[in-house]
Design an enzyme around this catalytic site. Structure first.
Site, short mmCIF file in Angstrom:
data_model
loop_
_atom_site.label_atom_id
_atom_site.label_comp_id
_atom_site.label_asym_id
_atom_site.label_seq_id
_atom_site.Cartn_x
_atom_site.Cartn_y
_atom_site.Cartn_z
N CYS A 56 6.20 -8.76 2.20
CA CYS A 56 6.14 -8.92 3.47
C CYS A 56 6.05 -10.64 4.01
O CYS A 56 6.71 -11.41 4.90
CB CYS A 56 5.07 -8.31 4.47
SG CYS A 56 3.48 -8.67 3.81
N GLU A 120 -6.27 -13.08 -1.79
CA GLU A 120 -5.83 -11.76 -1.60
C GLU A 120 -5.39 -11.14 -2.93
O GLU A 120 -4.85 -11.75 -3.70
CB GLU A 120 -5.15 -11.46 -0.40
CG GLU A 120 -3.52 -11.80 -0.69
CD GLU A 120 -2.56 -11.29 -1.23
OE1 GLU A 120 -2.87 -9.83 -1.27
OE2 GLU A 120 -1.46 -11.53 -1.26
N GLN A 126 1.80 -6.24 -6.39
CA GLN A 126 3.45 -6.24 -5.85
C GLN A 126 4.18 -7.18 -7.19
O GLN A 126 5.32 -6.67 -7.33
CB GLN A 126 3.43 -7.00 -4.95
CG GLN A 126 2.77 -6.35 -3.55
CD GLN A 126 2.60 -7.15 -2.31
OE1 GLN A 126 2.34 -8.30 -2.44
NE2 GLN A 126 2.50 -6.48 -1.20
N ALA A 196 2.97 5.61 4.66
CA ALA A 196 2.03 6.06 3.82
C ALA A 196 1.59 5.19 2.57
O ALA A 196 1.33 5.76 1.54
CB ALA A 196 2.25 7.54 3.63
N GLY A 197 2.23 4.04 2.49
CA GLY A 197 1.99 3.24 1.28
C GLY A 197 0.75 2.51 1.27
O GLY A 197 -0.28 2.79 2.13
N MET A 199 -0.64 -0.70 1.97
CA MET A 199 -0.95 -1.25 3.35
C MET A 199 -1.35 -0.37 4.50
O MET A 199 -2.44 -0.64 5.09
CB MET A 199 0.31 -2.31 3.63
CG MET A 199 -0.23 -3.23 4.85
SD MET A 199 -1.71 -4.04 4.61
CE MET A 199 -0.70 -5.32 3.92
#
Length: 429
Positions: A56, A120, A126, A196-197, A199
């Site tokens: 993102c 983070e 990722q 539903a991931g 995040m």
């Protein structure tokens, strides 16, 4: 070979451009294959290895290529063509990093120093997914493989030896903070999660701690929605049910991999009317966005994107300057180490040629020795002749270089002499 990174992120490009350049999971392998097939020739950059990191906050193409300038032009053209954007849109937003800068950037990204949320940890996961996809597509080779393995190690070291992640505010925590400002308390609020991931799972944990009245998870695959709903004590529904149930919720948090908006202006307007114009807080963590941009124009709807929440999480930055400085210092050391490894790999072809040259000379003298022995010459004489022959052949090339130094400048002559002296461990003149 050179390591390259072409990309943009939340500090160089607005959300409106980042969502255009985002790569969906289904695009990654084909895009990697396309880049290698189209730009493998030296004139196009000689791109041999490729990985794509798309989140993102960033889209970055990692490469090992022969010609940096040509590779830059090729990758830029690829983004223009595949993402249907103009070169003008991209030119001022893209960064192109080569070798040392690329290595340092990869280390900083994985360590959370280049993230919207300082320190983070989600970015490492990722990056590992991106590397796994690149490996499956055949996009990884010696150089990118080594870069990413070292990157993981550096990220782990930064987090274990500094306080880079201390007191950080995640996007999920920031969303809760804003929701509390709007509603005062979430104990009487109904919350809807779309997706539903990872995040959404993180957001569900943060919002769940506020003891909301009702929680629902909506997903394209109801089974995945149900799995998350079971974890957080929620209901599960399909995306098809959203038009009928949206008005029941005070807080909506969405993060899917959809390429098109999930919540359009008409659907939200209808929900607002059914709510009798009571406010709705909507959090859009997806890139491309799940919530149509026009929704933010509605007076009763508070829409926060990843960039909006990013401004909230910056509040803890000031107190962590010392940790950032320490992390940067550590990364600088690891960059130097990786550069040394890279340089050693670059000299491998020359080393192999030198070894072959020496072996060819050895075989020539060995064949002469065998013929002499076959003629009946004494072993002692044969060994003496062979050793002298090897000696002459091995010093022939360096002596030729020294005899031809007249054409060199004084500075180059000193360099050649110094190299030969170090090569033969000779320190006299």
């Amino acid at each position: 070979m050179n390591l390259l990174i072409l990309g943009l992120n939340h500090t160089t490009a607005p959300l409106s451009l980042r969502e255009k350049l985002a790569f969906g999971p289904e695009e990654l392998e084909s895009s990697i294959n396309m880049i290698r097939a189209m730009f493998g020739a030296p004139a196009c950059g000689g791109i041999k290895e490729v990985a794509i990191l798309s989140t993102c906050n960033r889209t970055e193409i990692y490469c090992a290529a022969e010609e940096p300038s040509a590779a830059f032009r090729s990758l830029q053209d690829f983004l223009v063509q595949s993402k249907h954007v103009s070169l003008t849109e991209l030119e001022e937003q893209l960064y192109f990093l080569v070798q040392d800068d690329a290595i340092r950037h990869a280390f900083r990204v994985a360590s959370g120093l280049d993230s919207m949320v300082l320190g983070e940890t989600q970015i490492v996961g990722q990056m590992k997914k991106a590397v796994k996809t690149a490996s499956h597509a055949g996009g990884l080779g010696l150089f990118l493989n080594q870069l990413f393995q070292k990157t993981y190690a550096v990220a782990k070291e930064v987090r274990s030896s500094t306080e880079i992640g201390a007191h950080s505010i995640s996007l999920a925590a920031a969303a809760v903070r804003v929701a509390n400002r709007i509603f005062g308390s979430l104990s009487e609020s109904n919350i809807l999660f779309i997706g539903a991931g990872e995040m959404i799972e993180l957001c569900a944990a943060h919002f769940g701690a506020q003891n909301p009245q009702k929680v629902t998870v909506a997903n394209r695959t109801v089974a995945r929605a149900q799995a998350l709903a079971d974890q957080v004590g929620a209901n599960a529904v399909s995306l098809a049910e959203l038009p009928e149930i949206l008005h029941n919720y005070d807080v909506v948090v969405s993060c899917t991999a959809s390429t098109l908006p999930i919540l359009g202006l008409g659907m939200v307007q209808s929900a607002v009317k059914k709510r009798r114009y009571r406010p709705i807080f909507m959090v859009d963590l997806a890139v491309p966005r799940d919530i149509e941009q026009e929704v933010s124009s509605l007076d009763e709807v508070y829409v926060y994107t990843v960039d909006d929440l990013g401004k909230v999480v910056q509040s803890g930055m000031e107190g962590r300057k010392a940790a950032v400085a320490l992390a940067e210092e550590l990364i600088a050391k690891r960059v130097e180490e990786f550069k040394n490894w890279f340089s050693s790999r670059e000299s491998v072809p020359q080393i192999l040629l030198l070894q072959k040259r020496a072996d060819d000379l050895r075989m020539m003298e060995l064949e002469k020795a065998k013929k002499a022995l076959h003629k009946g010459e004494s072993v002692e004489n044969v060994l003496e002749t062979m050793s002298k022959g090897l000696m002459k052949k091995y010093i022939h090339d360096p002596l030729t270089v020294m005899r031809n130094t007249q054409s060199l400048s004084e500075e180059d002559y000193e360099k050649v002499l110094d190299l030969l002296q170090r090569f033969y461990h000779y320190h006299g003149r």
